[in-house]
Motif scaffolding. Structure first.
Motif, PDB file in Angstrom:
ATOM      1  N   ARG A  61       0.868  -1.172   0.000  1.00  0.00           N
ATOM      2  CA  ARG A  61       0.000   0.000   0.000  1.00  0.00           C
ATOM      3  C   ARG A  61       0.908   1.226   0.000  1.00  0.00           C
ATOM      4  O   ARG A  61       1.753   1.386   0.907  1.00  0.00           O
ATOM      5  CB  ARG A  61      -0.900  -0.016   1.228  1.00  0.00           C
ATOM      6  N   MET A  65       2.793  10.401  -1.364  1.00  0.00           N
ATOM      7  CA  MET A  65       2.804  10.771  -2.770  1.00  0.00           C
ATOM      8  C   MET A  65       4.108  10.334  -3.430  1.00  0.00           C
ATOM      9  O   MET A  65       5.188  10.428  -2.828  1.00  0.00           O
ATOM     10  CB  MET A  65       2.656  12.287  -2.916  1.00  0.00           C
ATOM     11  N   ALA A 157      -1.942   8.234   0.468  1.00  0.00           N
ATOM     12  CA  ALA A 157      -2.036   9.332  -0.496  1.00  0.00           C
ATOM     13  C   ALA A 157      -2.874   8.973  -1.719  1.00  0.00           C
ATOM     14  O   ALA A 157      -3.362   9.867  -2.422  1.00  0.00           O
ATOM     15  CB  ALA A 157      -0.634   9.746  -0.936  1.00  0.00           C
ATOM     16  N   TYR A 158      -3.051   7.663  -1.971  1.00  0.00           N
ATOM     17  CA  TYR A 158      -3.766   7.247  -3.186  1.00  0.00           C
ATOM     18  C   TYR A 158      -5.037   6.456  -2.863  1.00  0.00           C
ATOM     19  O   TYR A 158      -5.528   5.713  -3.705  1.00  0.00           O
ATOM     20  CB  TYR A 158      -2.830   6.413  -4.072  1.00  0.00           C
ATOM     21  N   ASP A 159      -5.556   6.634  -1.666  1.00  0.00           N
ATOM     22  CA  ASP A 159      -6.775   5.907  -1.286  1.00  0.00           C
ATOM     23  C   ASP A 159      -7.950   6.225  -2.212  1.00  0.00           C
ATOM     24  O   ASP A 159      -8.829   5.385  -2.439  1.00  0.00           O
ATOM     25  CB  ASP A 159      -7.161   6.245   0.153  1.00  0.00           C
ATOM     26  N   ASP A 160      -7.961   7.451  -2.757  1.00  0.00           N
ATOM     27  CA  ASP A 160      -9.077   7.871  -3.615  1.00  0.00           C
ATOM     28  C   ASP A 160      -8.758   7.757  -5.110  1.00  0.00           C
ATOM     29  O   ASP A 160      -9.526   8.235  -5.942  1.00  0.00           O
ATOM     30  CB  ASP A 160      -9.465   9.324  -3.295  1.00  0.00           C
ATOM     31  N   CYS A 161      -7.612   7.168  -5.432  1.00  0.00           N
ATOM     32  CA  CYS A 161      -7.226   7.019  -6.841  1.00  0.00           C
ATOM     33  C   CYS A 161      -7.734   5.665  -7.342  1.00  0.00           C
ATOM     34  O   CYS A 161      -7.260   4.612  -6.881  1.00  0.00           O
ATOM     35  CB  CYS A 161      -5.703   7.099  -6.978  1.00  0.00           C
ATOM     36  N   LEU A 164      -4.172   3.119 -11.361  1.00  0.00           N
ATOM     37  CA  LEU A 164      -2.966   3.690 -11.954  1.00  0.00           C
ATOM     38  C   LEU A 164      -2.079   2.539 -12.417  1.00  0.00           C
ATOM     39  O   LEU A 164      -1.649   1.710 -11.611  1.00  0.00           O
ATOM     40  CB  LEU A 164      -2.224   4.550 -10.922  1.00  0.00           C
ATOM     41  N   ARG A 194      -4.601   0.052  -7.390  1.00  0.00           N
ATOM     42  CA  ARG A 194      -6.019   0.400  -7.229  1.00  0.00           C
ATOM     43  C   ARG A 194      -6.231   0.890  -5.802  1.00  0.00           C
ATOM     44  O   ARG A 194      -5.990   0.136  -4.856  1.00  0.00           O
ATOM     45  CB  ARG A 194      -6.916  -0.792  -7.549  1.00  0.00           C
ATOM     46  N   HIS A 195      -6.638   2.138  -5.699  1.00  0.00           N
ATOM     47  CA  HIS A 195      -6.851   2.773  -4.384  1.00  0.00           C
ATOM     48  C   HIS A 195      -5.614   2.632  -3.494  1.00  0.00           C
ATOM     49  O   HIS A 195      -5.709   2.318  -2.301  1.00  0.00           O
ATOM     50  CB  HIS A 195      -8.089   2.183  -3.706  1.00  0.00           C
ATOM     51  N   GLY A 196      -4.467   2.829  -4.103  1.00  0.00           N
ATOM     52  CA  GLY A 196      -3.210   2.827  -3.366  1.00  0.00           C
ATOM     53  C   GLY A 196      -2.608   1.467  -3.110  1.00  0.00           C
ATOM     54  O   GLY A 196      -1.541   1.374  -2.500  1.00  0.00           O
TER      55      GLY A 196
END
Length: 234
Positions: A61, A65, A157-161, A164, A194-196
């Motif tokens: 996880r 950033m 930092a990427y929980d809402d991404c 990628l 996916r979501h970090g």
């Protein structure tokens, strides 16, 4: 095995350099955006390892950033002297890691050492102590640190991404004592976050595997160059 033997921990550091081994020969280097499976496996092996077990990385996880910082480095050349190269490191990294260990079935001579409770206890104890050996984040100059951490704890930092993708990326090496075929191979795969969270596929599931060379595994003989876990814990 009777239990899943999962471990969870946090790994972090000021800089990291996770690269394709093909770029290790020399010249300028640019880090991958996320750690490779092999780098994480190496970190766990620095924390705790015996030839009886094989670490399997399940997922990471990304907590901070993804950012980079370039530095001018003067690596030593094979012909002597040195030359200026630009290395691009990841800066201020932190990851949560989930992994577990399995028996190395290609080392039947070490079956006397297959006590999963003691290996698990030793591994969790070493994580709490920061590892048996120094932790490096991809390369020797990038000092890392580990400590116990529950998976999913805290905000990433990427929980809402949603997603990628990172394209074709080095996964790891398969050593002859792990495959039993007497060959050293390199593996590649296509990671997606996916979501970090990046879920790693198992080594045998990688879509691209290339044989590098034939190689003999090192032999371990209990009582000569190997101490079973019962003796090592005393």
């Amino acid at each position: 095995m009777e239990y899943p033997n999962n471990v969870e921990f946090r790994v972090f550091g000021k800089f990291a350099l996770f690269t394709d081994p093909l770029t290790r020969v020399g010249g300028e280097k640019f880090s991958y955006q996320i750690p490779t499976y092999q780098a994480l496996k190496g970190i766990l092996e620095s924390v705790y390892w015996k030839p009886t077990i094989m670490w399997v990385i399940d997922s990471i996880r990304v907590m901070k950033m993804i950012q980079t910082q370039s530095k001018g480095i003067r690596p030593i050349k094979y012909q002597g002297g040195n030359d200026l190269s630009i290395y691009t490191y990841l800066a201020d990294v932190e990851y949560q890691v989930k992994a577990h260990f399995e028996w190395n079935q290609h080392r039947p001579e070490l079956a006397c050492d297959r006590n999963e409770n003691k290996h698990y206890a030793m591994a969790t104890r070493m994580i709490a102590r920061g590892g048996r050996r120094d932790i490096f984040l991809g390369t020797r100059e990038c000092q890392g640190y580990v400590e116990p951490r529950t998976w999913g704890e805290g905000e990433g930092a990427y929980d809402d991404c949603p997603e990628l993708a990172f394209g074709l990326m080095f996964h790891g090496f398969t050593y002859p004592d792990e495959s039993g075929d007497g060959k050293l191979s390199a593996r590649m795969w296509y990671p997606v976050m996916r979501h970090g969270v990046v879920e790693f596929i198992r080594p045998e599931e990688c879509p691209v595997i290339r044989e590098i060379k034939s190689q003999r595994p090192k032999k371990f003989v209990p009582g000569e160059n190997f101490d079973p876990i019962e003796e090592g814990m005393q």
